[in-house]
Scaffold this active site. Structure first.
Site, PDB file in Angstrom:
ATOM      1  N   ARG A  91      38.839 -13.016   2.944  1.00  0.00           N
ATOM      2  CA  ARG A  91      39.649 -13.250   4.149  1.00  0.00           C
ATOM      3  C   ARG A  91      39.647 -14.754   4.417  1.00  0.00           C
ATOM      4  NH1 ARG A  91      38.563  -9.587   9.236  1.00  0.00           N
ATOM      5  NH2 ARG A  91      40.739 -10.165   9.681  1.00  0.00           N
ATOM      6  N   GLN A 205      41.380  -3.661  17.942  1.00  0.00           N
ATOM      7  CA  GLN A 205      39.929  -3.839  17.996  1.00  0.00           C
ATOM      8  C   GLN A 205      39.397  -3.722  19.430  1.00  0.00           C
ATOM      9  OE1 GLN A 205      42.010  -5.724  16.171  1.00  0.00           O
ATOM     10  NE2 GLN A 205      40.989  -6.891  14.559  1.00  0.00           N
ATOM     11  N   ASP A 246      37.238 -17.343  15.336  1.00  0.00           N
ATOM     12  CA  ASP A 246      37.010 -17.292  13.896  1.00  0.00           C
ATOM     13  C   ASP A 246      36.863 -18.670  13.282  1.00  0.00           C
ATOM     14  OD1 ASP A 246      38.743 -14.849  14.795  1.00  0.00           O
ATOM     15  OD2 ASP A 246      37.705 -14.223  12.957  1.00  0.00           O
TER      16      ASP A 246
HETATM   17  C1  LIG Z   1      32.533 -12.709  17.000  1.00  0.00           C
HETATM   18  S1  LIG Z   1      33.912 -12.058  16.134  1.00  0.00           S
HETATM   19  C2  LIG Z   1      35.031 -13.348  16.206  1.00  0.00           C
HETATM   20  C3  LIG Z   1      36.472 -12.903  15.938  1.00  0.00           C
HETATM   21  O1  LIG Z   1      36.639 -12.144  14.716  1.00  0.00           O
HETATM   22  C4  LIG Z   1      37.644 -11.129  14.948  1.00  0.00           C
HETATM   23  O2  LIG Z   1      38.607 -11.069  13.928  1.00  0.00           O
HETATM   24  P1  LIG Z   1      38.696  -9.731  12.984  1.00  0.00           P
HETATM   25  O3  LIG Z   1      38.606  -8.543  13.900  1.00  0.00           O
HETATM   26  O4  LIG Z   1      40.031  -9.858  12.282  1.00  0.00           O
HETATM   27  O5  LIG Z   1      37.536  -9.853  12.044  1.00  0.00           O
HETATM   28  C5  LIG Z   1      38.302 -11.534  16.245  1.00  0.00           C
HETATM   29  O6  LIG Z   1      39.254 -12.575  16.046  1.00  0.00           O
HETATM   30  C6  LIG Z   1      37.081 -12.023  17.006  1.00  0.00           C
HETATM   31  O7  LIG Z   1      37.384 -12.696  18.183  1.00  0.00           O
END
Ligand SMILES: CSC[C@H]1O[C@H](OP(=O)(O)O)[C@H](O)[C@@H]1O
Length: 366
Positions: A91, A205, A246
């Site tokens: 990713r 999510q 991220d």
């Molecule tokens: C502490 S998680 C930070 C960040 O990661 C998530 O992305 P994904 O669900 O695509 O892995 C999301 O952007 C969170 O805020």
């Protein structure tokens, strides 16, 4: 964090089962708590790509263990570099992934192949332990922010209303979470908090993971459509926005789940504090222009055109939302310019979303 009175981390290894790696299958939450047993590097890569495991700090930690699994098969230089590159490419946006793999390689390249497996498990374990410590510190420092808001409200009735986007809870990290850590600590200390949970299309999510986390911990929360946040802010129903990230640039630009930028715009327009919680492993010191330099993951259009849910019979099914033949675009992240960020909550303290703010907390990176 506890689930049914049992303490869990989001990733662990089982020494009694060939040092296999265990994670929760996050694509099955909130409907089922399925634990995946990973024994091959390829399984780890698949879990990260398909978001069975996700969350910036967590995918770094799990990828580190994926490299340990790879070395059990072939610890030669060529194989190690190949498998590390494959894991790092799963990713593109979360900088934690590349950071974790880079940290592993820095140590492993100095070792003879015969010594690499044990060192890899040890280093991956250190990455996990440090993430827990950092996130707990973020929780304590973010708690101070919530306490300040709580005091400022004086005797105003009702809870401190906090809006969050996506999932930056304990299931997105090794433990505690980033954006949710202060909320857990405030709730546990008896501060009346309520969380507006952005559903966070298209992977939801928020609706599936943040709501599950908060509900499991007894934190009052309300799931909302992503498009409702601005309206709630206009009507004074949001005291604070806290999100995860991220990748943060050295001058404070913030990459986070798609839709975060729109929340920041609404917060700025309504004078709502917009804070971003992150461990320093999420800072990319090599770049300064987030909009132009942070790679944004493009995911499958099917994530937009289809949605999964639980049927009345308790089965998870996926259905199509859009007409046959309609295309869909699916950028998974966006970048919020530092000018829209009130501040950053890191394990070393809170600071402005500026180069000076970050360098004051992390002078060793200047
Ligand atoms: C502490 S998680 C930070 C960040 O990661 C998530 O992305 P994904 O669900 O695509 O892995 C999301 O952007 C969170 O805020």
């Amino acid at each position: 964090m506890k689930i049914n009175d049992v303490s869990y981390r989001s990733v662990w290894v089982d020494p009694d089962d060939g040092w296999s790696v265990r994670i929760f299958d996050q694509t099955r939450l909130p409907w089922a708590l399925d634990i995946l047993r990973l024994t091959q590097c390829g399984q780890v890569a698949h879990a990260i790509r398909t978001m069975q495991v996700r969350g910036a700090p967590l995918i770094g930690a799990v990828a580190a263990y994926g490299l340990a699994l790879a070395l059990r098969v072939d610890a030669s230089d060529t194989a190690m570099e190949r498998d590390a590159a494959m894991l790092a490419a799963t990713r593109p946006t979360a900088v934690n992934l590349g950071w974790a793999i880079g940290r592993m390689l820095t140590r492993l390249r100095l070792l003879a192949p015969a010594d690499r497996v044990a060192a890899a498990y040890d280093e991956a374990g250190r990455i996990c332990d440090e993430d827990v410590i950092q996130n707990e510190a973020i929780g304590r420092l973010g708690l101070e922010l919530i306490e300040e808001l709580h005091r400022a409200r004086g005797n105003a009735a009702g809870p401190v209303n906090i809006l969050t986007h996506c999932n930056a809870g304990w299931i997105a990290t090794v433990d505690w979470g980033t954006a949710l850590a202060p909320i857990y600590m405030a709730h546990d200390r008896g501060i009346d908090v309520h969380v507006w949970v952005d559903e966070t299309r298209p992977r939801n999510q928020g609706a599936s993971l943040t709501a599950w986390e908060l509900g499991s911990h007894g934190v009052p929360h309300t799931v909302i459509a992503d498009n409702a946040g601005g309206h709630l802010m206009q009507h004074g129903k949001v005291d604070l926005v806290i999100v995860g990230t991220d990748r943060v640039t050295r001058n404070g630009d913030v990459a986070n789940k798609i839709g975060t930028y729109l929340k920041a715009l609404a917060a700025a327009d309504n004078g709502v504090p917009f804070w971003v919680a992150l461990p320093s492993t999420t800072i990319d010191w090599s770049i300064s222009d987030g909009v132009r330099e942070i790679p944004i993951e493009e995911r499958a259009s099917a994530e937009v055109t289809h949605i999964s849910g639980l049927t009345g019979a308790g089965q998870v099914e996926t259905v199509q939302l859009t007409p046959q033949g309609s295309g869909a675009a699916n950028p998974a992240f966006d970048v919020t310019p530092a000018r829209l960020v009130t501040g950053l909550i890191t394990e070393r303290g809170r600071c402005s979303a500026t180069a000076d703010g970050l360098c004051d907390l992390f002078p060793e990176y200047v």
